[in-house]
Scaffold this motif. Structure first.
Motif, PDB file in Angstrom:
ATOM      1  N   SER A   1      34.356  15.616 -24.912  1.00  0.00           N
ATOM      2  CA  SER A   1      33.690  14.501 -25.583  1.00  0.00           C
ATOM      3  C   SER A   1      34.475  13.998 -26.778  1.00  0.00           C
ATOM      4  O   SER A   1      34.223  12.927 -27.296  1.00  0.00           O
ATOM      5  N   GLU A   2      35.463  14.795 -27.219  1.00  0.00           N
ATOM      6  CA  GLU A   2      36.244  14.410 -28.388  1.00  0.00           C
ATOM      7  C   GLU A   2      37.619  13.969 -27.906  1.00  0.00           C
ATOM      8  O   GLU A   2      38.418  14.753 -27.445  1.00  0.00           O
ATOM      9  N   VAL A   3      37.871  12.689 -27.982  1.00  0.00           N
ATOM     10  CA  VAL A   3      39.096  12.125 -27.425  1.00  0.00           C
ATOM     11  C   VAL A   3      40.051  11.744 -28.538  1.00  0.00           C
ATOM     12  O   VAL A   3      39.647  11.178 -29.545  1.00  0.00           O
TER      13      VAL A   3
ATOM     14  N   PRO B 182      31.944  12.587 -31.817  1.00  0.00           N
ATOM     15  CA  PRO B 182      31.450  13.539 -30.821  1.00  0.00           C
ATOM     16  C   PRO B 182      30.142  13.064 -30.196  1.00  0.00           C
ATOM     17  O   PRO B 182      29.483  12.170 -30.707  1.00  0.00           O
ATOM     18  N   VAL B 183      29.778  13.688 -29.085  1.00  0.00           N
ATOM     19  CA  VAL B 183      28.519  13.372 -28.419  1.00  0.00           C
ATOM     20  C   VAL B 183      27.366  13.831 -29.311  1.00  0.00           C
ATOM     21  O   VAL B 183      27.371  14.944 -29.838  1.00  0.00           O
ATOM     22  N   LEU B 184      26.380  12.965 -29.491  1.00  0.00           N
ATOM     23  CA  LEU B 184      25.237  13.287 -30.337  1.00  0.00           C
ATOM     24  C   LEU B 184      24.304  14.267 -29.630  1.00  0.00           C
ATOM     25  O   LEU B 184      24.117  14.191 -28.424  1.00  0.00           O
ATOM     26  N   LYS B 185      23.713  15.176 -30.409  1.00  0.00           N
ATOM     27  CA  LYS B 185      22.769  16.149 -29.873  1.00  0.00           C
ATOM     28  C   LYS B 185      21.447  16.023 -30.602  1.00  0.00           C
ATOM     29  O   LYS B 185      21.403  16.021 -31.834  1.00  0.00           O
TER      30      LYS B 185
ATOM     31  N   HIS C  42      20.626   5.183 -30.134  1.00  0.00           N
ATOM     32  CA  HIS C  42      20.100   3.988 -30.796  1.00  0.00           C
ATOM     33  C   HIS C  42      19.628   4.318 -32.209  1.00  0.00           C
ATOM     34  O   HIS C  42      19.900   3.592 -33.161  1.00  0.00           O
ATOM     35  N   PHE C  43      18.917   5.438 -32.335  1.00  0.00           N
ATOM     36  CA  PHE C  43      18.407   5.836 -33.642  1.00  0.00           C
ATOM     37  C   PHE C  43      19.536   6.070 -34.637  1.00  0.00           C
ATOM     38  O   PHE C  43      19.513   5.563 -35.762  1.00  0.00           O
ATOM     39  N   VAL C  44      20.555   6.817 -34.230  1.00  0.00           N
ATOM     40  CA  VAL C  44      21.663   7.143 -35.134  1.00  0.00           C
ATOM     41  C   VAL C  44      22.504   5.910 -35.444  1.00  0.00           C
ATOM     42  O   VAL C  44      22.911   5.697 -36.586  1.00  0.00           O
ATOM     43  N   ASN C  45      22.764   5.091 -34.439  1.00  0.00           N
ATOM     44  CA  ASN C  45      23.657   3.946 -34.626  1.00  0.00           C
ATOM     45  C   ASN C  45      22.969   2.702 -35.179  1.00  0.00           C
ATOM     46  O   ASN C  45      23.616   1.857 -35.793  1.00  0.00           O
ATOM     47  N   ASN C  46      21.648   2.591 -34.958  1.00  0.00           N
ATOM     48  CA  ASN C  46      20.929   1.390 -35.397  1.00  0.00           C
ATOM     49  C   ASN C  46      19.635   1.698 -36.144  1.00  0.00           C
ATOM     50  O   ASN C  46      19.395   1.142 -37.223  1.00  0.00           O
TER      51      ASN C  46
END
Length: 203
Positions: free
Chosen positions: A95-97, A111-114, A148-152
């Motif tokens: 997930s980390e590129v 990273p992928v959100l958990k 959506h919650f984390v980004n917006n």
């Protein structure tokens, strides 16, 4: 050539070498103190700031130069927080590129959100039920709702669980209002990292 002349030339050469090493050291110090990195068509300016790393691997940033508040982490990455006490870079798998930028520097993708990392402020069922505008666009997909919650949603001040209200948290913690102003996302992050342990008013 006399011995005195030879010694004088050797001393001059030693002094030149020392001066050159000193000049290189100063140049390296100045470069590390303020670096500029190109990212796409924009320019991101990153400035170093003081602060010793503590036992948890983080450090104080009392002047908030990072924009993350008075405390954050690095340990090989850009300045970041540990939501729920967990480093978002701890899962550095597929997930980390790593992407190479125009100036040949490398930056790691987010990273992928958990959901577990945000359990203090986010509940999937609550967020889905109390945000009907997302029900048709995202459905009851936990990962999409979290993203959506984390980004917006955080920036919009959306309530994502029954136990935390960012507006109440902001209104009852004037010391944070001086730091974060209207940047609501910072209040969520502060509560996860510090406010919960400090038992601040949050609901």
């Amino acid at each position: 050539m006399s011995m005195d002349t030879k010694n004088t030339e050797q001393n001059s050469e030693i002094k030149r070498k020392r001066y050159k090493r000193f000049a290189l050291f100063v140049a390296a110090f100045l470069i590390l103190g303020c670096t500029e990195t190109k990212y796409a068509n924009n320019i991101i300016s990153a400035q170093a700031h003081s602060g010793r790393t503590d036992a948890q691997g983080g450090h104080r940033d009392n002047k908030n130069k990072s924009g993350l508040g008075s405390y954050h982490y690095h340990h090989g990455y850009a300045a970041h927080l540990h939501p729920g006490g967990v480093c978002p870079y701890s899962n550095n798998s597929s997930s980390e590129v790593t992407t190479r930028q125009n100036d040949a520097t490398e930056t790691k993708a987010a990273p992928v959100l958990k959901a577990d990392d945000y359990k203090l402020i986010f509940d999937t069922a609550f967020y889905f039920t109390n945000n009907p505008d997302l029900q048709t666009t995202l459905g009851n997909d936990e990962q999409k709702l979290l993203e959506h919650f984390v980004n917006n949603g955080m920036a919009e001040g959306r309530k994502a669980c029954s136990t935390f209200d960012v507006k109440i948290y902001k209104d009852n913690n004037s010391d944070l209002a001086e730091l974060y102003g209207d940047d609501l996302k910072k209040y969520y992050e502060h509560y996860m990292n510090c406010g919960y342990k400090e038992d601040r008013i949050h609901n």
